[in-house]
Design an enzyme around this catalytic site. Structure first.
Site, PDB file in Angstrom:
ATOM      1  N   GLY A 101       0.840  -1.202   0.000  1.00  0.00           N
ATOM      2  CA  GLY A 101       0.000   0.000   0.000  1.00  0.00           C
ATOM      3  C   GLY A 101       0.871   1.247   0.000  1.00  0.00           C
ATOM      4  O   GLY A 101       1.845   1.319   0.742  1.00  0.00           O
ATOM      5  N   ARG A 131       0.682  -4.985  -5.025  1.00  0.00           N
ATOM      6  CA  ARG A 131       0.689  -6.122  -4.104  1.00  0.00           C
ATOM      7  C   ARG A 131       0.914  -7.337  -4.993  1.00  0.00           C
ATOM      8  O   ARG A 131       0.089  -7.644  -5.843  1.00  0.00           O
ATOM      9  CB  ARG A 131      -0.645  -6.227  -3.363  1.00  0.00           C
ATOM     10  CG  ARG A 131      -0.963  -5.003  -2.517  1.00  0.00           C
ATOM     11  CD  ARG A 131      -1.964  -5.326  -1.447  1.00  0.00           C
ATOM     12  NE  ARG A 131      -2.396  -4.128  -0.730  1.00  0.00           N
ATOM     13  CZ  ARG A 131      -1.735  -3.592   0.285  1.00  0.00           C
ATOM     14  NH1 ARG A 131      -0.602  -4.118   0.686  1.00  0.00           N
ATOM     15  NH2 ARG A 131      -2.196  -2.523   0.893  1.00  0.00           N
ATOM     16  N   GLY A 184       5.927  -1.942   3.821  1.00  0.00           N
ATOM     17  CA  GLY A 184       5.518  -2.453   5.130  1.00  0.00           C
ATOM     18  C   GLY A 184       5.751  -3.944   5.274  1.00  0.00           C
ATOM     19  O   GLY A 184       6.673  -4.510   4.655  1.00  0.00           O
ATOM     20  N   ASP A 227      -0.052   1.815   8.576  1.00  0.00           N
ATOM     21  CA  ASP A 227      -0.630   1.015   9.671  1.00  0.00           C
ATOM     22  C   ASP A 227       0.189   1.079  10.964  1.00  0.00           C
ATOM     23  O   ASP A 227      -0.329   0.791  12.034  1.00  0.00           O
ATOM     24  CB  ASP A 227      -0.756  -0.455   9.246  1.00  0.00           C
ATOM     25  CG  ASP A 227      -1.659  -0.621   8.037  1.00  0.00           C
ATOM     26  OD1 ASP A 227      -2.478   0.278   7.785  1.00  0.00           O
ATOM     27  OD2 ASP A 227      -1.536  -1.651   7.341  1.00  0.00           O
ATOM     28  N   ARG A 271     -26.039  13.431  17.138  1.00  0.00           N
ATOM     29  CA  ARG A 271     -25.850  12.114  16.541  1.00  0.00           C
ATOM     30  C   ARG A 271     -24.608  11.413  17.093  1.00  0.00           C
ATOM     31  O   ARG A 271     -23.673  12.063  17.559  1.00  0.00           O
ATOM     32  CB  ARG A 271     -25.674  12.244  15.018  1.00  0.00           C
ATOM     33  CG  ARG A 271     -26.980  12.441  14.316  1.00  0.00           C
ATOM     34  CD  ARG A 271     -26.779  12.677  12.849  1.00  0.00           C
ATOM     35  NE  ARG A 271     -28.067  12.739  12.176  1.00  0.00           N
ATOM     36  CZ  ARG A 271     -28.266  13.290  10.993  1.00  0.00           C
ATOM     37  NH1 ARG A 271     -27.267  13.836  10.341  1.00  0.00           N
ATOM     38  NH2 ARG A 271     -29.469  13.285  10.461  1.00  0.00           N
ATOM     39  N   GLY A 319     -10.591  13.158  20.720  1.00  0.00           N
ATOM     40  CA  GLY A 319     -11.499  13.196  21.881  1.00  0.00           C
ATOM     41  C   GLY A 319     -12.711  12.296  21.701  1.00  0.00           C
ATOM     42  O   GLY A 319     -13.845  12.676  22.034  1.00  0.00           O
ATOM     43  N   ARG A 335     -25.345  12.089  29.921  1.00  0.00           N
ATOM     44  CA  ARG A 335     -24.521  13.148  30.518  1.00  0.00           C
ATOM     45  C   ARG A 335     -24.742  14.485  29.830  1.00  0.00           C
ATOM     46  O   ARG A 335     -24.202  15.494  30.242  1.00  0.00           O
ATOM     47  CB  ARG A 335     -23.035  12.767  30.398  1.00  0.00           C
ATOM     48  CG  ARG A 335     -22.497  12.076  31.625  1.00  0.00           C
ATOM     49  CD  ARG A 335     -20.995  11.868  31.503  1.00  0.00           C
ATOM     50  NE  ARG A 335     -20.710  10.454  31.504  1.00  0.00           N
ATOM     51  CZ  ARG A 335     -20.192   9.752  30.510  1.00  0.00           C
ATOM     52  NH1 ARG A 335     -19.839  10.339  29.408  1.00  0.00           N
ATOM     53  NH2 ARG A 335     -20.007   8.469  30.614  1.00  0.00           N
ATOM     54  N   GLU A 379     -10.585  -0.827  11.312  1.00  0.00           N
ATOM     55  CA  GLU A 379     -11.200  -1.718  10.307  1.00  0.00           C
ATOM     56  C   GLU A 379     -10.980  -3.197  10.635  1.00  0.00           C
ATOM     57  O   GLU A 379     -11.784  -4.043  10.271  1.00  0.00           O
ATOM     58  CB  GLU A 379     -10.637  -1.423   8.909  1.00  0.00           C
ATOM     59  CG  GLU A 379      -9.144  -1.710   8.794  1.00  0.00           C
ATOM     60  CD  GLU A 379      -8.594  -1.559   7.379  1.00  0.00           C
ATOM     61  OE1 GLU A 379      -9.325  -1.240   6.449  1.00  0.00           O
ATOM     62  OE2 GLU A 379      -7.364  -1.780   7.229  1.00  0.00           O
ATOM     63  N   GLN A 385      -7.349   8.122   3.647  1.00  0.00           N
ATOM     64  CA  GLN A 385      -6.226   8.285   4.587  1.00  0.00           C
ATOM     65  C   GLN A 385      -4.866   8.087   3.943  1.00  0.00           C
ATOM     66  O   GLN A 385      -3.853   8.500   4.488  1.00  0.00           O
ATOM     67  CB  GLN A 385      -6.355   7.255   5.720  1.00  0.00           C
ATOM     68  CG  GLN A 385      -7.491   7.532   6.645  1.00  0.00           C
ATOM     69  CD  GLN A 385      -7.931   6.243   7.323  1.00  0.00           C
ATOM     70  OE1 GLN A 385      -7.600   6.024   8.471  1.00  0.00           O
ATOM     71  NE2 GLN A 385      -8.644   5.407   6.599  1.00  0.00           N
TER      72      GLN A 385
END
Ligand code: F6P
Length: 323
Positions: free
Chosen positions: A11, A72, A102, A127, A162, A185, A211, A222, A255
């Protein structure tokens, strides 16, 4: 040593181009000729080499992806395929090879080194699951992309009261999810390293609602047994109990794209240049990585046989701070 080659495999990771640039320019500065291999091990087997001069790697340090292309290559697990690669290296008078990638890629590097090829690996994967480097090329950028998405999702989540399940990459490693959860957070983090009871997560969401929180962000790796889709299916049956309305966002390959951060450019540059140094020193069959704030080499044998532990005390911290 006169001629070396460099390839990117597996990747892609933001910063790979900076590593290629460093290998090429550090190599040239040491009197080496540097060739690039297109499309990773698949290109190596096909003998797809291209000479790389200093100007060929100009203007790439800030670009995501890899100018050499990646792949790959499942076939590389076969010895017959690797023999083709060794033949291609010999036919092109390549004395040594730098492999930027990797876990899967460094398994290929190790197999080649066992066949007598002079190889040095460079730790690169978003990763952060590679033994032999505390942090790998691409992690910082991927984490920041995930974080930006979480920040944005929190805004819309708060407007609508939501809960969001945000799934991040990482294969079987929860590093990206955990760090994105802490930095963002999150109300809960779900990672493969820790068994998850969906009932506990449902309860955490409900308590957050009670709360008076305007949102709940659940960052899900994932590779977790309960990934975002599985959790959504589970929560479907208990929707009214959650309090919040529920939405799911899978960040996926977003990402891996984008421009590398300063930290990734610097890490990639240092590791790429260090890989050339290792070749010149005759230290083959190793991974060049970053350990305890410095360049470090680890035998590829260890890299492919050991796993990097995740600091699970950080999950506890994330849970404490989520309240
Ligand atoms: O290893 C990097 C990675 O992005 C993982 O996080 C993800 O599981 C996998 O690659 C996706 O692979 P592909 O790009 O082949 O779909």
């Amino acid at each position: 040593m006169k001629r070396i080659a460099v390839l990117t495999s597996g990747g892609d990771a933001p910063g790979m181009n900076a590593a290629i640039r460093a290998v090429v320019r550090a190599g040239i500065a040491s009197g080496l000729e540097v060739w690039g291999v297109r499309r990773g091990f698949a290109g190596l087997v096909a003998g797809s080499f291209v000479p790389l001069g200093a100007r060929d790697v100009g203007g790439i340090i800030q670009r995501g992806g890899t100018i050499l292309g990646s792949a790959r290559c499942e076939d590389f697990k076969k010895e017959a395929t690797r023999l083709e690669a060794v033949r291609a290296l010999n036919q092109n008078d390549i004395d040594a090879l730098v492999v930027i990638g990797g876990n899967g890629s460094q398994s290929g590097s190790y197999a080649l080194s066992e066949m007598g090829v002079k190889v040095v690996g460079v730790a690169s994967t978003i990763d952060n699951d590679l033994y032999g480097s505390d942090i790998t090329i691409g992690v910082d950028t991927a984490l920041n992309i995930a974080l930006e998405a979480i920040d944005r999702l929190k805004v819309t989540a708060s407007s609508h009261q939501r809960a969001f399940l945000v799934e991040v990459m990482g294969r079987k490693c929860g590093y990206l999810a955990l760090m994105a959860g802490i930095a963002g957070g999150a109300e809960a983090v779900v990672i493969p390293e820790v068994e998850t009871d969906p009932e506990v997560i449902a309860e955490e969401i409900r308590l957050a609602y009670q709360r008076g929180k305007p949102h709940a962000i659940i960052v899900v790796a994932e590779g977790a047994e309960y990934n975002a889709a599985a959790l959504e299916r589970y929560f479907e049956k208990h929707r009214e109990r959650l309090g919040f309305d529920l939405r799911v966002t899978t960040l996926g390959h977003v990402q891996r794209g984008g421009e590398p951060s300063a930290a990734d450019r610097i890490l990639a540059t240092r590791l790429g240049a260090a890989a050339v140094e290792q070749l010149l020193e005759g230290n083959f069959g190793v991974l060049v990585g970053w350990i305890k704030g410095d360049i470090a080499t680890t035998p590829l044998k260890d890299v492919v046989s050991k796993t990097k532990p995740l600091d699970l005390s950080l999950l506890k911290l994330a849970n404490v701070l989520a309240k």
